[in-house]
Design a protein around this motif. Structure first.
Motif, mmCIF file in Angstrom:
data_model
loop_
_atom_site.group_PDB
_atom_site.id
_atom_site.type_symbol
_atom_site.label_atom_id
_atom_site.label_comp_id
_atom_site.label_asym_id
_atom_site.label_seq_id
_atom_site.Cartn_x
_atom_site.Cartn_y
_atom_site.Cartn_z
ATOM 1 N N ILE A 87 135.861 30.994 -56.083
ATOM 2 C CA ILE A 87 134.614 30.960 -56.814
ATOM 3 C C ILE A 87 133.762 32.140 -56.981
ATOM 4 C CG2 ILE A 87 132.529 29.660 -57.401
ATOM 5 C CD1 ILE A 87 134.048 27.055 -56.159
ATOM 6 N N THR A 88 133.762 32.852 -57.992
ATOM 7 C CA THR A 88 133.094 34.026 -58.157
ATOM 8 C C THR A 88 131.742 33.869 -58.757
ATOM 9 O OG1 THR A 88 134.018 34.585 -60.515
ATOM 10 C CG2 THR A 88 135.190 35.166 -58.581
ATOM 11 N N GLN A 89 131.338 32.930 -59.417
ATOM 12 C CA GLN A 89 130.017 32.884 -59.835
ATOM 13 C C GLN A 89 129.610 31.449 -60.037
ATOM 14 O OE1 GLN A 89 129.259 35.153 -63.489
ATOM 15 N NE2 GLN A 89 127.552 33.946 -64.008
ATOM 16 N N VAL A 90 128.139 31.086 -59.696
ATOM 17 C CA VAL A 90 127.625 29.712 -59.782
ATOM 18 C C VAL A 90 126.335 29.845 -60.426
ATOM 19 C CG1 VAL A 90 126.817 27.656 -58.657
ATOM 20 C CG2 VAL A 90 129.130 28.781 -57.730
ATOM 21 N N THR A 91 126.075 29.177 -61.705
ATOM 22 C CA THR A 91 124.742 29.192 -62.249
ATOM 23 C C THR A 91 124.270 27.726 -62.414
ATOM 24 O OG1 THR A 91 125.649 31.103 -63.434
ATOM 25 C CG2 THR A 91 123.594 30.016 -64.415
ATOM 26 N N SER A 92 122.864 27.381 -61.835
ATOM 27 C CA SER A 92 122.551 26.165 -62.097
ATOM 28 C C SER A 92 122.025 26.075 -63.484
ATOM 29 C CB SER A 92 121.319 26.040 -61.014
ATOM 30 O OG SER A 92 120.757 24.733 -61.182
ATOM 31 N N LYS A 93 122.418 24.949 -64.298
ATOM 32 C CA LYS A 93 122.054 24.949 -65.611
ATOM 33 C C LYS A 93 121.658 23.463 -65.776
ATOM 34 C CE LYS A 93 123.883 27.092 -68.941
ATOM 35 N NZ LYS A 93 124.776 27.880 -69.843
ATOM 36 N N THR A 94 120.721 23.413 -66.891
ATOM 37 C CA THR A 94 120.528 22.101 -67.718
ATOM 38 C C THR A 94 120.904 22.053 -69.172
ATOM 39 O OG1 THR A 94 118.191 22.006 -66.402
ATOM 40 C CG2 THR A 94 118.509 20.592 -68.374
ATOM 41 N N PRO A 98 125.151 15.936 -73.596
ATOM 42 C CA PRO A 98 126.625 15.859 -73.137
ATOM 43 C C PRO A 98 127.665 16.908 -73.936
ATOM 44 C CG PRO A 98 125.884 13.696 -73.150
ATOM 45 C CD PRO A 98 124.661 14.493 -73.693
ATOM 46 N N CYS A 99 127.384 16.963 -75.331
ATOM 47 C CA CYS A 99 127.962 17.799 -76.132
ATOM 48 C C CYS A 99 128.080 18.893 -75.680
ATOM 49 C CB CYS A 99 127.539 17.759 -77.488
ATOM 50 S SG CYS A 99 128.376 18.788 -78.666
ATOM 51 N N GLU A 100 126.967 19.814 -75.356
ATOM 52 C CA GLU A 100 126.812 21.063 -74.920
ATOM 53 C C GLU A 100 127.615 21.090 -73.585
ATOM 54 O OE1 GLU A 100 123.191 22.486 -74.688
ATOM 55 O OE2 GLU A 100 122.394 22.383 -76.670
ATOM 56 N N PHE A 101 127.487 20.353 -72.906
ATOM 57 C CA PHE A 101 128.063 20.087 -71.382
ATOM 58 C C PHE A 101 129.484 20.140 -71.478
ATOM 59 C CE2 PHE A 101 130.321 17.455 -67.918
ATOM 60 C CZ PHE A 101 129.583 18.262 -66.673
ATOM 61 N N ASN A 102 130.168 19.375 -72.654
ATOM 62 C CA ASN A 102 131.625 19.642 -72.627
ATOM 63 C C ASN A 102 132.121 20.679 -73.707
ATOM 64 O OD1 ASN A 102 132.866 16.860 -71.585
ATOM 65 N ND2 ASN A 102 130.866 16.195 -72.593
ATOM 66 N N PHE A 103 131.184 21.734 -73.888
ATOM 67 C CA PHE A 103 131.632 22.804 -74.235
ATOM 68 C C PHE A 103 131.917 22.691 -75.929
ATOM 69 C CE2 PHE A 103 133.276 23.587 -70.176
ATOM 70 C CZ PHE A 103 133.120 24.912 -69.954
ATOM 71 N N CYS A 107 127.154 21.114 -81.957
ATOM 72 C CA CYS A 107 126.464 19.878 -81.294
ATOM 73 C C CYS A 107 125.424 19.695 -81.956
ATOM 74 C CB CYS A 107 126.338 20.268 -79.951
ATOM 75 S SG CYS A 107 127.630 20.532 -78.838
ATOM 76 N N THR A 108 124.590 18.366 -81.829
ATOM 77 C CA THR A 108 123.267 17.979 -82.690
ATOM 78 C C THR A 108 122.236 18.483 -81.655
ATOM 79 O OG1 THR A 108 123.121 15.804 -81.182
ATOM 80 C CG2 THR A 108 124.342 15.745 -83.135
ATOM 81 N N LYS A 109 121.023 18.571 -82.162
ATOM 82 C CA LYS A 109 119.944 18.823 -81.493
ATOM 83 C C LYS A 109 119.224 17.959 -80.506
ATOM 84 C CE LYS A 109 119.675 22.866 -83.483
ATOM 85 N NZ LYS A 109 120.350 24.444 -82.709
ATOM 86 N N GLU A 110 120.112 16.719 -80.478
ATOM 87 C CA GLU A 110 119.562 15.730 -79.639
ATOM 88 C C GLU A 110 119.324 16.325 -78.080
ATOM 89 O OE1 GLU A 110 121.411 11.832 -77.200
ATOM 90 O OE2 GLU A 110 122.770 13.201 -78.393
ATOM 91 N N TYR A 111 118.219 15.791 -77.461
ATOM 92 C CA TYR A 111 117.954 16.424 -76.003
ATOM 93 C C TYR A 111 118.394 15.090 -75.091
ATOM 94 C CZ TYR A 111 115.832 18.554 -72.033
ATOM 95 O OH TYR A 111 115.748 19.182 -70.918
ATOM 96 N N ASN A 112 119.389 15.213 -74.343
ATOM 97 C CA ASN A 112 119.762 14.354 -73.444
ATOM 98 C C ASN A 112 120.272 15.114 -72.223
ATOM 99 O OD1 ASN A 112 120.556 11.927 -72.111
ATOM 100 N ND2 ASN A 112 122.243 11.489 -73.650
#
Length: 240
Positions: A87-94, A98-103, A107-112
């Motif tokens: 593991i060379t890099q770890v970035t904490s993200k929000t 779920p669409c953005e999470f799944n690459f 994606c819609t602009k829905e904030y979930n």
């Protein structure tokens, strides 16, 4: 030249006299104090680095159990032993949803929001990017990663076996030339349907191209390898 010799004699006599000795001692004391101040100031200006700061690793922000899960997944996909992965890099993200999470590329602009990490793993000469949620229950590999390395050997063997049975060509003469990780919108798209509904019922898997003599055959296979579908447009003579 004569004046230089005379000046040297005067300086020599001055330092040999009792007053000269006192002058020497005074200069030595001042120089010692001066160097001490300089050293102290230097010590204040350049603080020492704590060795623990230098030894921190990127994965220290990631729970060990989740790091192990990611490395195990990369090892299973690539066939490379876990101990050879890093593991060379770890970035904490929000992630916004779920669409953005799944690459997802669109994606819609829905904030979930999905709280988690973006993790980069060194796999041989490649770098694979994962998204993982905080619980470690969802671990997603970037579909743009090198598919040939990510394709499990068992699935590759199953596809080559299917192509061999259909064509009558030995598996040794077949070759997988491309494997792309894909999320098919629904089972209809997965099965090469030409007219499909817009229903979103995703099927995770691969699009795989097999080289057979002068032809290239396209397969869709799901992640578990339980469903393997050959493009119906392929001109093939199946063995009876």
């Amino acid at each position: 030249m004569k004046s230089i010799i005379q000046a040297s004699a005067v300086i020599k006599n001055a330092f040999q006299s009792p007053r000269g000795v006192l002058l020497t001692l005074a200069l030595t004391s001042l120089l010692s104090c001066g160097f001490g101040v300089t050293e102290n100031n230097s010590a204040l200006a350049i603080p020492r680095l704590d060795s623990t700061q230098l030894s921190q690793r990127p994965e220290s922000k990631l729970p060990k159990a989740i790091a192990n899960q990611i490395l195990q997944d990369a090892s299973k996909r690539s066939g490379i032993p876990k101990r050879q992965l890093q593991i060379t890099q770890v970035t904490s993200k929000t992630f916004g949803n779920p669409c953005e999470f799944n690459f997802g590329e669109i994606c819609t602009k829905e904030y979930n929001p999905v709280e988690g990490w973006e993790v980069v793993v060194r796999v041989g000469q490649d770098s694979w990017t994962y998204h993982v949620d905080k619980s470690g229950k969802q671990i997603v590999l970037d579909p743009k990663v090198s598919g040939l390395q990510a394709l499990p050997k068992a699935i590759a063997d199953a596809i080559l076996s299917d192509a061999s049975k259909r064509s009558g060509v030995g598996t040794a003469d077949l070759k997988i030339t491309q494997a792309t990780l894909k999320t098919f919108g629904n089972p209809c798209q997965f099965s090469f349907g030409e007219v499909c509904t817009q229903q979103y019922d995703p099927v995770e898997g691969w699009e795989i191209i097999v080289k057979l003599k002068e032809q290239s055959w396209t397969y869709h296979v799901n992640k578990s390898g339980s469903q393997i579908v050959l493009d119906p447009k392929v001109s093939a003579t199946e063995k009876s």
